[in-house]
Enzyme design. Structure first.
Site, mmCIF file in Angstrom:
data_model
loop_
_atom_site.group_PDB
_atom_site.id
_atom_site.type_symbol
_atom_site.label_atom_id
_atom_site.label_comp_id
_atom_site.label_asym_id
_atom_site.label_seq_id
_atom_site.Cartn_x
_atom_site.Cartn_y
_atom_site.Cartn_z
ATOM 1 N N ASP A 45 0.857 -1.186 0.000
ATOM 2 C CA ASP A 45 0.000 0.000 0.000
ATOM 3 C C ASP A 45 0.891 1.233 0.000
ATOM 4 O O ASP A 45 1.819 1.336 0.816
ATOM 5 C CB ASP A 45 -0.905 0.012 1.232
ATOM 6 C CG ASP A 45 -1.994 -1.050 1.171
ATOM 7 O OD1 ASP A 45 -2.021 -1.818 0.188
ATOM 8 O OD2 ASP A 45 -2.806 -1.111 2.110
ATOM 9 N N ASP A 62 -15.848 -3.469 -1.118
ATOM 10 C CA ASP A 62 -15.320 -3.106 0.195
ATOM 11 C C ASP A 62 -16.488 -2.797 1.115
ATOM 12 O O ASP A 62 -17.317 -1.932 0.804
ATOM 13 C CB ASP A 62 -14.415 -1.880 0.086
ATOM 14 C CG ASP A 62 -13.293 -2.081 -0.924
ATOM 15 O OD1 ASP A 62 -12.790 -3.216 -1.017
ATOM 16 O OD2 ASP A 62 -12.917 -1.106 -1.598
#
Length: 242
Positions: free
Chosen positions: A8, A129
């Site tokens: 990330d 998500d």
């Protein structure tokens, strides 16, 4: 079952967030390409990369870092974060990214995602998500009133390669993957599902691998690797046996 180590990116650094909160970022390194190579040396052939700044801004903010990762990593790179138009999709595929993950645009403009799935065969992954079972977008900052299963059904027979399911409430917290919700989603759709959020160790990999025959294509893990709680080589080997 594929094990995807995660990188990330925030401000060009390798970080992990807690529950998707940019103010709760832990920095694990300042050389993303070098981190990608460490994963490759451990046996990784697949890599999941997220441009966190891009997810919040709606456009790439870590392009240089992503380019370096793609140039160095010898395997398959899956990229998400702020990719919301055809120009961005084409640009990343031309650079060498293998799969593009689309989240916010999938909720707000499903026809765009279907068009991209037709144009880039087996190249588009839809991110589902969820916070408390409802789809979240804009870097998880906005929660909709759309349930996960309803979102998934919008893309049945659309040519989408996979669904990427993340339980935001577990992401980056090492609480254990929400296996029940992940498997339930796989049972409700014909699309392969990639699990994400909360992986804390080899037990999560083992249990998920037992459901590979039900459509669990892979699992993404980040913090457990960076903090030494999960051996990547062992996880990859376990996934390969499923």
């Amino acid at each position: 079952m594929i094990v995807f180590p995660a990188i990330d990116l925030k401000g060009g650094e390798v970080v992990r967030l807690a529950e998707g909160d940019m103010d709760r970022a832990t920095v694990y390194g300042d050389n993303p390409a070098a981190q990608a190579m460490l994963f490759a040396e451990a046996g990784a052939e697949h890599l999941h990369v997220v441009d966190l700044d891009g997810a919040f801004a709606g456009e790439s903010r870590n392009r240089e870092a992503v380019e370096a990762i793609v140039a160095e990593f010898p395997g398959y790179v899956q990229l998400g974060g702020g990719i919301r138009d055809a120009t961005a999709v084409e640009g990343w595929f031309n650079l060498g990214v293998a799969r593009i993950v689309i989240g916010s645009a999938a909720l707000k403009d499903p026809d765009f995602v279907k068009e991209m799935a037709r144009e880039w065969e087996n190249g588009i992954v839809v991110a589902v998500d969820a916070r408390d079972g409802m789809i979240a977008t804009e870097g998880w900052a906005e929660v909709s009133d759309v349930p996960v299963a309803d979102m998934a059904r919008r893309f049945e027979d659309a040519g989408v390669a996979s669904l990427l399911f993340t339980d935001i409430g577990r992401d980056g917290l090492l609480k254990g993957c929400n296996i029940d919700a992940t498997v339930e989603l796989a049972r409700q759709t014909d699309m392969p599902v990639i699990a994400s959020g909360g992986v804390k160790g080899l037990d999560d990999i083992h249990v998920l691998s037992l459901h590979a025959h039900e459509g669990i294509e892979g699992v993404i893990t980040g913090r457990a690797l960076y903090e030494g709680r999960l051996d990547l080589a062992a996880a990859i080997a376990m996934g390969a046996r499923s």
